[in-house]
Design an enzyme around this catalytic site. Structure first.
Site, PDB file in Angstrom:
ATOM      1  N   LYS A  13      42.459  40.550  45.952  1.00  0.00           N
ATOM      2  CA  LYS A  13      43.806  41.019  46.294  1.00  0.00           C
ATOM      3  C   LYS A  13      44.659  41.197  45.038  1.00  0.00           C
ATOM      4  O   LYS A  13      45.366  42.191  44.890  1.00  0.00           O
ATOM      5  CB  LYS A  13      44.447  39.997  47.235  1.00  0.00           C
ATOM      6  CG  LYS A  13      45.663  40.488  47.951  1.00  0.00           C
ATOM      7  CD  LYS A  13      46.119  39.464  48.979  1.00  0.00           C
ATOM      8  CE  LYS A  13      46.366  38.127  48.298  1.00  0.00           C
ATOM      9  NZ  LYS A  13      47.171  37.213  49.145  1.00  0.00           N
ATOM     10  N   ARG A  87      54.278  35.203  57.459  1.00  0.00           N
ATOM     11  CA  ARG A  87      53.227  34.320  57.956  1.00  0.00           C
ATOM     12  C   ARG A  87      53.418  33.955  59.415  1.00  0.00           C
ATOM     13  O   ARG A  87      52.571  33.286  59.998  1.00  0.00           O
ATOM     14  CB  ARG A  87      53.177  33.048  57.119  1.00  0.00           C
ATOM     15  CG  ARG A  87      52.516  33.314  55.791  1.00  0.00           C
ATOM     16  CD  ARG A  87      52.465  32.121  54.921  1.00  0.00           C
ATOM     17  NE  ARG A  87      51.769  32.490  53.696  1.00  0.00           N
ATOM     18  CZ  ARG A  87      51.760  31.751  52.599  1.00  0.00           C
ATOM     19  NH1 ARG A  87      52.401  30.608  52.590  1.00  0.00           N
ATOM     20  NH2 ARG A  87      51.112  32.156  51.535  1.00  0.00           N
ATOM     21  N   ARG A 126      30.083  31.495  39.864  1.00  0.00           N
ATOM     22  CA  ARG A 126      30.749  32.045  38.675  1.00  0.00           C
ATOM     23  C   ARG A 126      30.796  31.039  37.523  1.00  0.00           C
ATOM     24  O   ARG A 126      31.036  29.857  37.727  1.00  0.00           O
ATOM     25  CB  ARG A 126      32.207  32.399  39.010  1.00  0.00           C
ATOM     26  CG  ARG A 126      32.367  33.434  40.080  1.00  0.00           C
ATOM     27  CD  ARG A 126      33.760  33.985  40.110  1.00  0.00           C
ATOM     28  NE  ARG A 126      34.760  33.016  40.534  1.00  0.00           N
ATOM     29  CZ  ARG A 126      35.921  33.343  41.110  1.00  0.00           C
ATOM     30  NH1 ARG A 126      36.202  34.623  41.315  1.00  0.00           N
ATOM     31  NH2 ARG A 126      36.784  32.415  41.458  1.00  0.00           N
ATOM     32  N   ARG A 160      35.128  26.819  36.686  1.00  0.00           N
ATOM     33  CA  ARG A 160      36.411  26.337  37.201  1.00  0.00           C
ATOM     34  C   ARG A 160      36.153  25.307  38.292  1.00  0.00           C
ATOM     35  O   ARG A 160      35.321  25.541  39.167  1.00  0.00           O
ATOM     36  CB  ARG A 160      37.227  27.504  37.759  1.00  0.00           C
ATOM     37  CG  ARG A 160      37.758  28.396  36.647  1.00  0.00           C
ATOM     38  CD  ARG A 160      38.287  29.697  37.185  1.00  0.00           C
ATOM     39  NE  ARG A 160      39.117  29.519  38.380  1.00  0.00           N
ATOM     40  CZ  ARG A 160      39.786  30.485  38.954  1.00  0.00           C
ATOM     41  NH1 ARG A 160      39.739  31.705  38.452  1.00  0.00           N
ATOM     42  NH2 ARG A 160      40.507  30.273  40.016  1.00  0.00           N
ATOM     43  N   ARG A 171      40.207  27.000  51.554  1.00  0.00           N
ATOM     44  CA  ARG A 171      41.153  28.101  51.324  1.00  0.00           C
ATOM     45  C   ARG A 171      40.984  29.204  52.362  1.00  0.00           C
ATOM     46  O   ARG A 171      41.955  29.816  52.800  1.00  0.00           O
ATOM     47  CB  ARG A 171      40.900  28.694  49.934  1.00  0.00           C
ATOM     48  CG  ARG A 171      41.358  27.793  48.831  1.00  0.00           C
ATOM     49  CD  ARG A 171      41.882  28.675  47.732  1.00  0.00           C
ATOM     50  NE  ARG A 171      42.033  27.937  46.509  1.00  0.00           N
ATOM     51  CZ  ARG A 171      41.528  28.325  45.348  1.00  0.00           C
ATOM     52  NH1 ARG A 171      40.833  29.454  45.276  1.00  0.00           N
ATOM     53  NH2 ARG A 171      41.740  27.635  44.282  1.00  0.00           N
TER      54      ARG A 171
END
Ligand SMILES: [Zn+2]
Length: 214
Positions: A13, A87, A126, A160, A171
């Protein structure tokens, strides 16, 4: 042109919003960023928000609406990209009003649709070179020589801490909980445009462009 951009963390996004700003002169209105900026600049709305947050309370819809109104008044005839707002259906209705008061309306709700398991695979694999930041992936882009950065030859890599399955799934669940209340409202009005968020970045961009140019 005013749009809402929906998509879970990791769906790209941010990349698409940055591109729309650069290529189309649209302005991303992220409520989190706007709040932090208003508080830092001590605008009237910022001071109000700071008092509420300092008291440990959630910023009210009225404050968020005022903040968005302030920003809409500043962006002239440029298009807005709403991110992280609305939201709830009440906020969605408030946004309609804010836009209407300024002769604007919502054109599209672009939803980056992802496959959760695939997203987990992509994010959790990643890693980057600790020296030059070159991006790699356990499955999709390993260094040509194992353990050696293709770009700079460094043998140090980092991951990370957020890039783990539990965090990604949490999430995703948060994202679903936040979008679930507003999707039906916009579906009823025939504004939701699903885009395959798992496609390569340039294809996602092309799909979004086709919607905006339609
Ligand atoms: Zn490197």
């Amino acid at each position: 042109m005013n749009i809402i951009l929906l998509g879970p963390p990791g769906a790209g996004k941010g990349t698409q919003a940055a591109r729309l700003q650069a290529e189309r002169g649209m302005v991303q209105l992220s409520t989190g960023d706007m709040l932090r900026a208003a508080v830092a600049k001590e605008t009237p709305v910022g001071l109000q928000a700071k008092a509420v947050m300092d008291a440990g309370e959630l910023v009210s819809d009225a404050i968020v609406s005022a903040l968005i109104g302030e920003h809409l008044d500043c962006i002239g005839d440029r298009g807005a990209i709403f991110d992280g707002y609305p939201r709830t259906q009440a906020q969605a209705e408030a946004l309609d009003l804010l836009l209407a008061e300024r002769g604007r309306h919502l054109d599209h709700v672009i939803e980056l649709v992802v496959d959760e398991d695939e997203l987990v695979r992509r994010i959790c694999g990643r890693f980057t070179c600790a020296n030059c930041g070159a991006p790699y992936h356990d499955e999709f882009k390993r260094p040509k020589v194992d353990g050696v950065c293709d770009v700079c030859g460094s043998t140090e890599f980092k991951r990370r801490p957020d890039d783990n399955e539990a965090t990604v799934r949490t999430r995703m669940a948060e994202y679903r909980a936040k979008t679930a209340p507003i999707l039906p409202y916009y579906q009823q009005r025939n504004l939701v445009r699903p885009v395959d968020g798992m496609a390569p970045v340039n294809e996602v961009a092309a799909s979004i462009d086709a919607i905006l140019d339609s």
